[in-house]
Design a protein around this motif. Structure first.
Motif, PDB file in Angstrom:
ATOM      1  N   GLU A 170      -5.333 -11.632 -11.105  1.00 37.41           N
ATOM      2  CA  GLU A 170      -5.288 -11.955  -9.670  1.00 37.41           C
ATOM      3  C   GLU A 170      -5.950 -10.844  -8.848  1.00 37.41           C
ATOM      4  O   GLU A 170      -6.693 -11.095  -7.914  1.00 37.41           O
ATOM      5  CB  GLU A 170      -3.829 -12.135  -9.211  1.00 37.41           C
ATOM      6  N   LYS A 171      -5.653  -9.608  -9.229  1.00 32.03           N
ATOM      7  CA  LYS A 171      -6.215  -8.482  -8.477  1.00 32.03           C
ATOM      8  C   LYS A 171      -7.741  -8.432  -8.612  1.00 32.03           C
ATOM      9  O   LYS A 171      -8.446  -8.068  -7.677  1.00 32.03           O
ATOM     10  CB  LYS A 171      -5.602  -7.169  -8.966  1.00 32.03           C
ATOM     11  N   ILE A 172      -8.227  -8.795  -9.820  1.00 30.97           N
ATOM     12  CA  ILE A 172      -9.686  -8.802 -10.031  1.00 30.97           C
ATOM     13  C   ILE A 172     -10.328  -9.879  -9.146  1.00 30.97           C
ATOM     14  O   ILE A 172     -11.328  -9.632  -8.469  1.00 30.97           O
ATOM     15  CB  ILE A 172     -10.024  -9.024 -11.527  1.00 30.97           C
ATOM     16  N   VAL A 173      -9.720 -11.063  -9.132  1.00 30.16           N
ATOM     17  CA  VAL A 173     -10.262 -12.156  -8.311  1.00 30.16           C
ATOM     18  C   VAL A 173     -10.178 -11.787  -6.829  1.00 30.16           C
ATOM     19  O   VAL A 173     -11.114 -12.006  -6.055  1.00 30.16           O
ATOM     20  CB  VAL A 173      -9.515 -13.476  -8.602  1.00 30.16           C
ATOM     21  N   ALA A 174      -9.040 -11.199  -6.428  1.00 37.68           N
ATOM     22  CA  ALA A 174      -8.835 -10.833  -5.014  1.00 37.68           C
ATOM     23  C   ALA A 174      -9.835  -9.775  -4.547  1.00 37.68           C
ATOM     24  O   ALA A 174     -10.141  -9.684  -3.357  1.00 37.68           O
ATOM     25  CB  ALA A 174      -7.407 -10.320  -4.824  1.00 37.68           C
TER      26      ALA A 174
END
Length: 550
Positions: free
Chosen positions: A282-286
């Motif tokens: 999620e953090k990578i996508v965000a």
């Protein structure tokens, strides 16, 4: 009173092989010359190649350093020549054959003096004096180049790359195509000109003309996981995140050992594992990145997760490729994604995954920071492409050296003949034995144009006579062998150019090697090391036998 016989003193352990004196020196010179005999036919545009087969694979090459590395020389004195070629290769990148041939020729010229009883130290002293005069002359005749005009500089570099490639397999019809590629790749680097940032990728198949240069980064698609096909294969101005993190489920369970009292607790551990990896994803996508590259594996779960969200990912990217990506795009390699700043991400103008031959390539171009380049080589046989890569390495190193040191000289034996003529006239002002030794040094330099002529099938004696005459006249400084017309010509006007640094290094290295061989008068072979090798071989054979019994 009779003298009692002195008992002989045994100094070295039994089995030690010692050979000394003039005989030893002459045999060392012969051993060195045997190496030169192998390598001398590879010199120049008409030089032949060597095929070296080590039982597993065949290598075809005409690069001096490569041949000497593969020959596996065991003679201790001859190994010196191998080391000299290696040092020329790492220092300047080209001129390895020239260096080896010159060293051998200096030794051959010294041999006659040693046979006549001249002390080796006298020869060494005279050779060093001759080298000093030769280097001074080289500085005088070298032409400084003007680097203020970019177009002129580019043109000059292209000619120098072409001279370097002329003696290689790819020096024929493709030399223009490749010299252009070499210059473009070097000019795309930073001021420190780090050659490691030029990647060379080999893709068998197609013709040499299909080789291309990427002004950015290109690398083969690594191992692909489920969901990979659904990912987009082209992005315009994407943000790029480069990681050194494993994005796989098994990563967590490898790092811990847990004892459970209640089986229901197991599910909470599994959930925690999933939560950890989903948090990372999620953090990578965000972060806004559209391309995710990692040095470690990116598993099925992560690949599918990225595919569903329109991201592209590649795991197990080679370290040098990842480093090139960071240089080209301005990204930073992250070891945690807990806090990703915008400044940690890189950006490129265009990313696409493209088919090259049988391989899929990830290609990053139009990079704002582009301080790197990648050459993708095509061609038929693997040996041919491997030799093309070695040839390009030589040309790249030469262009890089020219950018750093801005003086050039003409090739084709012109420099050697000029220094030789200069030394001959200088020797007349010297009294004593050193006059003859300096004349021998001058004669040794003539081996380069002679060998160039012989390798091309020309009449070497006739060409050398013409060159000697030209170089006695003061206006014939740049006359050397002309390969096209089987005659002599002004090689400076013919654009056969080389950095003067190559010639300087070749002279210094070859005299270093020659004086080193001349200063050795005894070889002691210690039997212990041979015994150890014998024992190791016996052990390996026994282990092999036991393996077969199983």
């Amino acid at each position: 009173m009779s003298h009692m016989m002195q008992p002989s003193i045994i100094l070295l352990k039994d089995g030690t092989d010692t050979s000394q004196g003039v005989g030893q020196l002459l045999s060392n010179i012969d051993a060195c010359y045997a190496i030169v005999d192998v390598i001398k036919t590879t010199l120049g545009p008409r030089g032949m190649d060597k095929l070296i087969h080590d039982g597993r694979r065949a290598t075809i090459s005409n690069d001096g350093a490569t041949i000497l590395k593969l020959l596996d020389v065991v003679h201790p004195a001859a190994k010196l020549l191998v080391d000299i070629a290696k040092s020329q290769d790492s220092e300047v990148g080209d001129g390895t054959t020239t260096t080896t041939i010159l060293a051998g020729e200096f030794l051959k010229e010294a041999k006659q003096f040693i046979q006549e009883g001249v002390h080796p130290q006298l020869i060494i002293k005279a050779y060093r004096e001759a080298l000093r005069i030769a280097l001074k002359r080289l500085e005088e005749i070298a032409v400084q180049i003007d680097k203020t005009d970019n177009n002129k500089t580019r043109d000059l570099l292209r000619k120098i790359a072409r001279t370097s490639l002329s003696s290689k397999l790819i020096g024929g019809i493709e030399s223009d195509h490749f010299s252009e590629m070499v210059v473009d790749s070097v000019l795309s680097l930073d001021d420190d000109l780090d050659i490691d940032l030029i990647g060379v990728k080999q893709v068998p198949g197609g013709s040499m003309q299909e080789s291309f240069l990427v002004k950015g980064v290109a690398f083969k698609k690594s191992f692909s996981y489920a969901g990979f096909e659904q990912q987009p294969k082209k992005f315009i101005s994407p943000k790029i995140i480069t990681l050194n993190i494993e994005l796989e489920l098994k990563a967590e369970k490898d790092n811990a050992e847990i004892k459970l009292n209640n089986p229901e607790q197991y599910q909470s551990i599994v959930d925690a594992e999933w939560k950890i990896i989903y948090d990372k994803l999620e953090k990578i996508v965000a972060s806004g990145a559209k391309i995710v590259l990692s040095k470690k594996a990116i598993g099925d779960l992560a690949t599918q997760y990225f595919a569903d969200r329109g991201l592209f990912c590649a795991g197990r990217v080679a370290e040098d490729d990842l480093l090139r990506v960071t240089k080209a795009t301005g990204s930073k390699i992250l070891t945690t994604v807990s806090k990703v700043n915008d400044s940690d991400l890189g950006v490129c103008g265009l990313f696409e995954e493209r088919q090259v031959g049988n391989e899929r390539f990830n290609i990053f171009t139009e990079c704002a920071h582009s301080k790197t380049a990648t050459v993708v080589l095509r061609g038929g046989a693997e040996q041919f492409i491997a030799e093309a890569e070695r040839s390009l390495h030589d040309a790249i190193m030469v262009v890089r050296r020219t950018l750093k040191n801005t003086s050039i000289v003409a090739g084709g034996g012109a420099v050697e003949m000029d220094i030789s003529a200069h030394l001959k006239s200088h020797a007349r002002s010297i009294k004593g034995k050193s006059q003859l030794i300096i004349l021998a040094f001058a004669k040794a330099l003539e081996i380069i144009p002679r060998q160039l002529s012989e390798n091309a099938g020309f009449d070497a004696t006739n060409i050398l006579n013409k060159l000697r005459k030209k170089h006695q006249d003061k206006d014939g400084v740049w006359y050397g062998v002309d390969m096209k017309t089987e005659d002599v010509a002004d090689n400076f006007n013919n654009f056969v150019w080389e950095p003067s640094l190559i010639k300087r290094n070749a002279l210094v290295s070859s005299i270093e090697a020659a004086t080193l061989v001349l200063s050795v008068d005894e070889t002691v072979k210690n039997p212990e090391s041979e015994q150890n090798q014998h024992d190791q071989q016996r052990q390996q054979q026994m282990m092999g036998g036991m393996g077969n019994m199983r």
